[in-house]
Scaffold this motif. Structure first.
Motif, PDB file in Angstrom:
ATOM      1  N   PHE A  42       0.790  -1.216   0.000  1.00 31.74           N
ATOM      2  CA  PHE A  42       0.000   0.000   0.000  1.00 31.74           C
ATOM      3  C   PHE A  42       0.830   1.279   0.000  1.00 31.74           C
ATOM      4  N   ARG A  43       2.128   1.155  -0.137  1.00 35.60           N
ATOM      5  CA  ARG A  43       2.956   2.344  -0.271  1.00 35.60           C
ATOM      6  C   ARG A  43       4.170   1.989  -1.119  1.00 35.60           C
ATOM      7  N   ALA A  44       4.765   3.006  -1.702  1.00 33.76           N
ATOM      8  CA  ALA A  44       5.894   2.762  -2.586  1.00 33.76           C
ATOM      9  C   ALA A  44       7.062   2.167  -1.810  1.00 33.76           C
ATOM     10  N   GLY A  45       7.827   1.335  -2.471  1.00 31.96           N
ATOM     11  CA  GLY A  45       8.984   0.730  -1.817  1.00 31.96           C
ATOM     12  C   GLY A  45       9.314  -0.618  -2.425  1.00 31.96           C
ATOM     13  N   SER A  46      10.346  -1.229  -1.873  1.00 29.12           N
ATOM     14  CA  SER A  46      10.770  -2.549  -2.334  1.00 29.12           C
ATOM     15  C   SER A  46      10.766  -3.522  -1.162  1.00 29.12           C
ATOM     16  N   ASN A  47      10.282  -4.707  -1.413  1.00 32.49           N
ATOM     17  CA  ASN A  47      10.244  -5.754  -0.401  1.00 32.49           C
ATOM     18  C   ASN A  47      11.137  -6.903  -0.878  1.00 32.49           C
ATOM     19  N   VAL A  48      12.170  -7.209  -0.084  1.00 30.87           N
ATOM     20  CA  VAL A  48      13.130  -8.256  -0.450  1.00 30.87           C
ATOM     21  C   VAL A  48      12.912  -9.453   0.461  1.00 30.87           C
ATOM     22  N   ASP A  49      12.499 -10.555  -0.130  1.00 31.15           N
ATOM     23  CA  ASP A  49      12.280 -11.792   0.626  1.00 31.15           C
ATOM     24  C   ASP A  49      13.413 -12.753   0.268  1.00 31.15           C
ATOM     25  N   VAL A  50      14.182 -13.156   1.283  1.00 36.24           N
ATOM     26  CA  VAL A  50      15.380 -13.959   1.042  1.00 36.24           C
ATOM     27  C   VAL A  50      15.253 -15.329   1.697  1.00 36.24           C
ATOM     28  N   LYS A  51      15.326 -16.375   0.887  1.00 36.27           N
ATOM     29  CA  LYS A  51      15.396 -17.736   1.418  1.00 36.27           C
ATOM     30  C   LYS A  51      16.869 -18.075   1.630  1.00 36.27           C
ATOM     31  N   THR A  52      17.195 -18.592   2.822  1.00 38.89           N
ATOM     32  CA  THR A  52      18.597 -18.870   3.156  1.00 38.89           C
ATOM     33  C   THR A  52      18.770 -20.314   3.620  1.00 38.89           C
ATOM     34  N   SER A  53      19.986 -20.790   3.490  1.00 35.87           N
ATOM     35  CA  SER A  53      20.297 -22.140   3.980  1.00 35.87           C
ATOM     36  C   SER A  53      20.765 -22.108   5.425  1.00 35.87           C
ATOM     37  N   ILE A  54      21.111 -20.902   5.913  1.00 32.18           N
ATOM     38  CA  ILE A  54      21.501 -20.711   7.310  1.00 32.18           C
ATOM     39  C   ILE A  54      20.671 -19.566   7.881  1.00 32.18           C
ATOM     40  N   ASN A  55      20.597 -19.502   9.201  1.00 29.99           N
ATOM     41  CA  ASN A  55      19.852 -18.423   9.834  1.00 29.99           C
ATOM     42  C   ASN A  55      20.726 -17.175   9.946  1.00 29.99           C
ATOM     43  N   LEU A  56      20.245 -16.076   9.365  1.00 25.75           N
ATOM     44  CA  LEU A  56      20.971 -14.818   9.411  1.00 25.75           C
ATOM     45  C   LEU A  56      20.346 -13.906  10.464  1.00 25.75           C
ATOM     46  N   SER A  57      21.173 -13.222  11.226  1.00 21.59           N
ATOM     47  CA  SER A  57      20.679 -12.332  12.276  1.00 21.59           C
ATOM     48  C   SER A  57      20.382 -10.943  11.697  1.00 21.59           C
ATOM     49  N   LYS A  58      19.646 -10.180  12.469  1.00 18.37           N
ATOM     50  CA  LYS A  58      19.317  -8.813  12.069  1.00 18.37           C
ATOM     51  C   LYS A  58      20.581  -7.969  11.966  1.00 18.37           C
ATOM     52  N   GLU A  59      21.527  -8.190  12.868  1.00 16.17           N
ATOM     53  CA  GLU A  59      22.773  -7.433  12.865  1.00 16.17           C
ATOM     54  C   GLU A  59      23.583  -7.694  11.594  1.00 16.17           C
ATOM     55  N   GLN A  60      23.574  -8.950  11.119  1.00 17.93           N
ATOM     56  CA  GLN A  60      24.298  -9.281   9.893  1.00 17.93           C
ATOM     57  C   GLN A  60      23.697  -8.546   8.695  1.00 17.93           C
ATOM     58  N   ILE A  61      22.374  -8.502   8.640  1.00 20.67           N
ATOM     59  CA  ILE A  61      21.708  -7.818   7.530  1.00 20.67           C
ATOM     60  C   ILE A  61      21.967  -6.322   7.601  1.00 20.67           C
ATOM     61  N   GLU A  62      21.927  -5.757   8.804  1.00 21.64           N
ATOM     62  CA  GLU A  62      22.182  -4.324   8.964  1.00 21.64           C
ATOM     63  C   GLU A  62      23.593  -3.965   8.480  1.00 21.64           C
ATOM     64  N   LYS A  63      24.574  -4.829   8.771  1.00 21.13           N
ATOM     65  CA  LYS A  63      25.950  -4.584   8.324  1.00 21.13           C
ATOM     66  C   LYS A  63      26.043  -4.621   6.793  1.00 21.13           C
ATOM     67  N   VAL A  64      25.291  -5.558   6.186  1.00 21.00           N
ATOM     68  CA  VAL A  64      25.271  -5.642   4.723  1.00 21.00           C
ATOM     69  C   VAL A  64      24.702  -4.359   4.130  1.00 21.00           C
TER      70      VAL A  64
END
Length: 302
Positions: A42-64
Motif C-alpha cells: 500500500f505504499r511505494a517501496g521494495s520488499n526483499v524476501d530472502v530464502k537462506t540455507s543458514i539463519n541470518l541475524s538482524k545485525e548481519q543484515i544491517e551490516k550488509v
C-alpha cells in the motif's frame, strides 16, 4: 452435557456497547495521530524476501546494508527460520538490487533473494480498491439482509459488521502492526463470518416472532434473549473451531500469512460477541420504536 444459556443478553449489552464505544474513540484517535502502518503493498517501496540455507541475524543484515550504502531510513528487517525479509521505504534501482543480491550471497552462497517493487501509483490504486471492496461487500450484505428479513435486521447487521472490521483496524493501528493485502483478505473474511453468525441469530428471532405474542418491550426482550440462547451452542462451536485453526496458522504458519492469521484471531474474538451483544440488542432497540410494540406496563404497587 447440555448447558443452560438462558441469560438477559439485552440488559448486559450496555456494558459491551460502552466498551466498543471507548475502543472506537481510541481507534479514531490512533488513526488520526499514527495512521496505519502500511506495508509495501500500500505504499511505494521494495520488499526483499530472502530464502537462506543458514539463519541470518538482524545485525548481519544491517551490516550488509551499511556496506552497500542501502541503509535507508525506516528499513524494516524481519529475520526468520531460513528466511529474511527486508522492507525498503524507497524503490531500489536495478543496480541497487544487484548489489544487495551479491552482498547477501556473500553471507550465504545458497541465498535466494526475491525483490518485489510497488510504485506510488500502484500503491494508491491498491488502497482505493481495498476500501471499495469492503464498501461493496457491506452494500451487498445490506441488500441481502433487507430482502431476506427487514431493514431493522439490515441496519443491526451492518453496524455489527463495521464494528468488527473497525476493531481489527484499531488494534493494528494501536500496536503499529503492518497492513498489507493479506490483512484486507482477513477483514473481508471476518465480514463474511460475522454476517453469517448474525444471520443465524436473526433467523431464529424471526422464527420465534412468528409464534410469540409480543405486546410490550418485555415480551420483545424475551424473544431476543431466547433466540440468542437457542443458537448459543452453535455460535460457540463455530467460533471455537475457527479460532483454533486461526491460532494454529498464527503459530505455525509462514511469515507471509502472519498478519492474516493475527487479523483473523482478533476479528473472531470481536465477532463472537458483536452478533450477540451488539447486533441483536440493536435490533431490539429499533424494533422497540415500532408503534405496535408498547412500553412495559408499570409494575403494580398493590
Amino acid at each position: 452435557m447440555r448447558f443452560n444459556w438462558n441469560f438477559d443478553y439485552v440488559k448486559a449489552s450496555k456494558y459491551f456497547y460502552t466498551a466498543s464505544i471507548i475502543l472506537t474513540i481510541v481507534g479514531i484517535i490512533c488513526l488520526a495521530v499514527f495512521k496505519l502502518n502500511y506495508g509495501v503493498d500500500f505504499r511505494a517501496g521494495s520488499n526483499v524476501d530472502v530464502k537462506t540455507s543458514i539463519n541470518l541475524s538482524k545485525e548481519q543484515i544491517e551490516k550488509v546494508l551499511v556496506d552497500t550504502q542501502l541503509n535507508q531510513k525506516d528499513v524494516h528487517i524481519t529475520p526468520g527460520e531460513g528466511r529474511v525479509n527486508i522492507r525498503f521505504p524507497e524503490v531500489l534501482s536495478p543496480t541497487q538490487e544487484a548489489t544487495l543480491k551479491g552482498a547477501l550471497k556473500g553471507l550465504d552462497a545458497k541465498a535466494s533473494p526475491e525483490v518485489n517493487t510497488v510504485d506510488p501509483e500502484i500503491a494508491k490504486e491498491l488502497q482505493r480498491n481495498a476500501i471499495y471492496s469492503v464498501l461493496l461487500a457491506s452494500l451487498g450484505i445490506i441488500a441481502y439482509v433487507t430482502i431476506r428479513f427487514e431493514w431493522r435486521f439490515a441496519v443491526a447487521s451492518i453496524v455489527a459488521l463495521l464494528h468488527d472490521a473497525f476493531m481489527v483496524i484499531t488494534v493494528f493501528s494501536i500496536f503499529r502492526l503492518e497492513v498489507n493485502l493479506t490483512f484486507i483478505i482477513a477483514v473481508l473474511t471476518i465480514v463474511g463470518y460475522s454476517i453469517n453468525d448474525t444471520v443465524v441469530i436473526f433467523d431464529r428471532v424471526r422464527e420465534n416472532m412468528r409464534f410469540a405474542k409480543v405486546k410490550n418491550l418485555s415480551d420483545l426482550k424475551t424473544v431476543v434473549n431466547q433466540s440468542i440462547a437457542q443458537t448459543m451452542t452453535r455460535s460457540i462451536n463455530t467460533v471455537f473451531t475457527v479460532f483454533i485453526a486461526s491460532v494454529c496458522l498464527l503459530i505455525f504458519g509462514s511469515e507471509s500469512i502472519r498478519m492474516f492469521s493475527l487479523a483473523m484471531v482478533i476479528g473472531l474474538l470481536f465477532g463472537a460477541y458483536s452478533s450477540i451483544f451488539i447486533a441483536s440488542p440493536l435490533w431490539y432497540a429499533l424494533k422497540g420504536l415500532n408503534k405496535d410494540v408498547k412500553p412495559n406496563a408499570p409494575k403494580s404497587t398493590v
